[in-house]
Design an enzyme around this catalytic site. Structure first.
Site, PDB file in Angstrom:
ATOM      1  N   TYR A 114      81.325 -35.559  38.495  1.00  0.00           N
ATOM      2  CA  TYR A 114      79.793 -36.672  39.047  1.00  0.00           C
ATOM      3  C   TYR A 114      80.912 -38.000  39.614  1.00  0.00           C
ATOM      4  CZ  TYR A 114      75.742 -39.746  38.802  1.00  0.00           C
ATOM      5  OH  TYR A 114      74.762 -40.258  39.534  1.00  0.00           O
ATOM      6  N   SER A 143      73.337 -34.690  40.324  1.00  0.00           N
ATOM      7  CA  SER A 143      72.303 -36.443  41.077  1.00  0.00           C
ATOM      8  C   SER A 143      74.003 -36.362  41.797  1.00  0.00           C
ATOM      9  CB  SER A 143      72.220 -36.846  39.923  1.00  0.00           C
ATOM     10  OG  SER A 143      71.778 -37.925  40.592  1.00  0.00           O
ATOM     11  N   ASP A 165      61.270 -34.104  41.267  1.00  0.00           N
ATOM     12  CA  ASP A 165      61.810 -35.052  41.416  1.00  0.00           C
ATOM     13  C   ASP A 165      61.924 -35.989  42.608  1.00  0.00           C
ATOM     14  OD1 ASP A 165      64.485 -36.029  41.130  1.00  0.00           O
ATOM     15  OD2 ASP A 165      66.138 -35.018  41.317  1.00  0.00           O
ATOM     16  N   HIS A 222      63.815 -34.814  37.428  1.00  0.00           N
ATOM     17  CA  HIS A 222      65.519 -35.304  38.188  1.00  0.00           C
ATOM     18  C   HIS A 222      66.648 -34.788  36.750  1.00  0.00           C
ATOM     19  CE1 HIS A 222      68.505 -36.583  40.414  1.00  0.00           C
ATOM     20  NE2 HIS A 222      69.090 -36.829  39.170  1.00  0.00           N
TER      21      HIS A 222
END
Length: 709
Positions: free
Chosen positions: A479, A559, A643, A678
């Protein structure tokens, strides 16, 4: 643009790495994606944006493109021989009862439960030792399971409840108010609530936050002025009182309001980005009291966690990158009056309260450590956790002397424990009955060296007795942003991957919160390349130590992690065989023009900031760094057509350009979930299908034809 043909020749192998004589050829015929002549100019530099038209999520043309891409993608996935077997194994493993930790509201004890494959968790309750009953069943909210519960808040006495729902995965919410005992709806549904909880003021009403509804598409149009409202029960939403955020001087992108447990104070947090906030307080015992500033800039993160009368306990990273707790009197709450209560340490602090105590939860190299303090700041004990992993949920109401916490790691499914705050003893409350033998697997933490010499931790999970022969299918997941920490947690989907002999590796990249604000800031703006370098170095470590090789390595993230994958695969396409960017931020020149994207500028900067910032962003923006003549890894882009957090146009544009420029035999596909957002609230059935497709695509492109069991 001509239609590209990809002839994918698969030299098959089993998961044991043995070659099979059969070779299969799959023909991929990509849909035609036309290019426009759109060009933007940044600081004198023209930048073409040929797929700008895909940003219009309301157009029939974009809808047709989505349909055509899905037809190609699913036609490809359907040909993978073990796709259905993966789905069946996921369903079987997923199908066990899951129970959330109980919490008390009024006369009832509530808990979340899923009997196995229900699309959404059901909320049950019971009074005393009585029979449990259904309180809310989100599975009845819509026929296809895509309307989910997005929040639940009770009044202090537990007599009223307000719950939020999300439709199709959207961040826009509706609020429904009910009497807790009868479950009877008491007033009209509130609409257009976004990035907000519900915080009750007595039984009179509650505070919530939202934006004015944007012009054009609510799924992509920019929203940047958040506002806090007070809703008085029994009145129309049109009459709701604007509390903060309505003027130009009060303009912020994220504003939240919450009422203290004793109902005396309202605190308001106001932020222009995802890091740093102003903090205000209002004494609700005096209707005419002013909104008093505690912190008047957005240079630090601050919130009130507790109060005893007018004595406030504030969690802050102001001059304390790893966070600390300070106390101050509400009458004079500015920073010069703060007194350290629990000082900063070398480890990052998260705080909970319950039963009259503070629980300081620390991350030690991403592993949990919990210390219990009294209200005078005295250390009572270290809580001896059930193992090495992630503990959460240390907190409850002040009057409750028992509460529940949960514990998990990469090999152990989440279990819950009943904790006695006075003795420090706890007992097992619930352990899942799952068809997965944790004893057969192990997790090991290593520290590797990134490009600039920084030491980065990574936890590698796999079957015991793994052969380090460079042929193990491996998912490297990351991430690296927004101060978010990746701590050990069990995943049903990852368990299936591990069963197949797969390795699951998670590095704690810069940009995350594992080592506090300094670690976060080291992966932001002009330092963002550090995140990608950390990820690349993680992949190189796995290869150099024979866990895997480039032919058996997949990179995955969602993301901001989707950006990580997009940047890594365009910078080092030779490093991995498969790339799996999910709901990614992929157009770094325009991300801030969509929905709440401008709020991410603390991490990214924007293309409008300066010529230097524009050039830096363009230098790694995945949409702008795909080159002709390069063989990129087999890529499955995933997104949702609803999203409104990271709009799907990011993924659409990236996939279109990748298809146009890909050289070689690796497929470049996009899987677009319809009526999905999302990720939060995604029905279990859709989640299982997604993972089956992702794992099938990954293994197939690594050359495997059969599952190991």
């Amino acid at each position: 643009m001509k239609k590209y043909l990809v002839l994918f020749s698969l030299a098959s192998a089993t998961l044991a790495g043995q070659a099979l004589p059969k070779t299969e050829t799959i023909i991929v015929k990509y849909p035609k994606t036309h290019k426009s002549e759109t060009v933007d100019t940044y600081f004198g530099t023209p930048v073409a944006d040929p797929y700008r038209w895909l940003e219009d999520d309301m157009s029939d043309e974009t809808g047709a493109w989505v349909k055509a891409q899905n037809e190609v993608t699913f036609k490809y996935l359907e040909k993978i021989p073990f796709r259905e077997a993966l789905k069946q194994r996921l369903e079987k493993l997923w199908n066990y009862e899951k129970l959330g930790s109980p919490f008390k509201e009024g006369d009832y004890t509530y808990f979340y439960k899923n009997d196995g494959l229900q699309n959404q968790y059901v909320i049950y309750r019971k009074k005393g030792e009585g029979k449990e009953e259904t309180f809310l069943d989100p599975n009845t909210f819509s026929e296809d399971g895509t309307t989910s519960l997005a929040g639940l808040s009770f009044t202090k006495d537990g007599s009223l409840a307000a719950y939020l729902i999300s439709e199709g995965g959207s961040d826009w919410r509706k609020a429904i108010v009910i009497k807790a005992d009868t479950k009877q709806i008491v007033e009209d549904t509130l609409t257009d609530i976004k990035f907000s909880g519900i915080s009750w003021k007595g039984n009179e009403g509650f505070y919530y936050s939202s934006y004015d509804k944007p012009e054009g598409s609510e799924l992509s149009a920019k929203t940047d002025q958040h506002k806090v409202y007070y809703h008085k029960l029994g009145t129309s939403q049109k009459e709701d009182q604007l509390v903060y955020g309505g003027t130009e001087t009060e303009k912020h992108r994220y504003i939240g309001a919450s009422v203290s447990e004793d109902q005396r104070y309202l605190q308001i947090s106001a932020a222009v980005s995802t890091s740093g906030n102003k903090l205000f307080i209002k004494d609700l015992s005096n209707e005419n009291s002013p909104l008093v500033p505690i912190v008047e800039d957005t240079d630090s993160d601050n919130y009130i966690i507790e109060n005893i009368g007018s004595k406030l306990y504030i969690v802050t990273n102001r001059n304390a990158p790893n966070k600390k707790i300070v106390t101050v009197d509400a009458e004079n709450p500015s920073e010069e009056n703060w007194v350290d209560f629990i000082p900063e340490t070398e480890n990052v602090l998260t705080v909970g309260t319950g039963g009259g105590y503070f629980f300081a939860e620390y991350m030690v190299d991403a592993i949990s450590k919990v210390l219990q303090y009294d209200y005078e700041g005295n250390l009572i004990r270290e809580v001896k956790l059930p193992g090495v992993g992630t503990a959460s949920g240390f907190g409850g109401k002040k009057e409750n002397k028992e509460f529940y916490f949960s514990f998990t790691n990469y090999t152990i499914p989440g279990s819950s424990y009943k904790y006695n705050v006075e003795t420090g003893e706890y007992t097992s409350y619930w352990t899942p009955n799952i068809d997965f033998n944790s004893d057969e697997y192990e997790s090991n933490q290593v520290f590797y060296t990134s490009k600039d010499g920084t030491k980065v931790p990574m936890i590698i999970t796999h079957k015991k007795g793994l052969k380090l022969n460079g042929k193990n299918p491996t998912i490297l997941y990351g991430y690296g942003g927004f101060n978010i920490s990746l701590t050990p947690a069990f995943s049903i989907a990852n368990a299936v991957w591990l069963e197949q002999g797969g390795i699951y590796a998670v590095p704690n990249l810069r940009g995350g919160g594992e080592y506090g604000k300094k670690w976060h800031d080291a992966g932001t703006k002009m330092q963002k390349q550090n995140v990608f370098d950390d990820f690349i170095a993680a992949g190189e470590y796995l290869i150099e130590n024979n866990y895997t090789s480039s032919e058996y390595l997949a990179i995955r993230g969602g993301s901001n992690g989707g950006l990580l994958v997009g940047a890594t695969m365009t910078q080092r396409p030779d490093l991995m065989k498969v790339a799996l960017p999910a709901v990614g931020v992929l157009d770094m020149l325009r991300y801030h023009t969509f929905t709440a994207g401008a709020g991410w500028a603390y991490d990214y900067g924007t293309s409008e900031d300066s010529k230097e910032m524009f050039e830096y962003l363009k230098g790694y923006s995945p949409v702008h760094t795909i080159k002709k003549g390069v063989e990129y890894p087999a890529t499955l882009v995933t997104t949702g057509d609803h999203d409104d957090r990271v709009v799907p146009a990011h993924s659409f544009k990236f996939a279109a350009d990748l298809q146009a420029k890909q050289t070689g035999n690796n497929p470049t596909l996009i899987r677009i979930e319809t009526n999905a957002g999302h990720g939060a609230g995604t029905p279990v059935s859709k989640t299982i299908e997604q993972y089956a497709d992702i794992f099938a695509f990954t293994l197939y492109n690594m050359g495997f034809e059969a599952l190991s069991n």
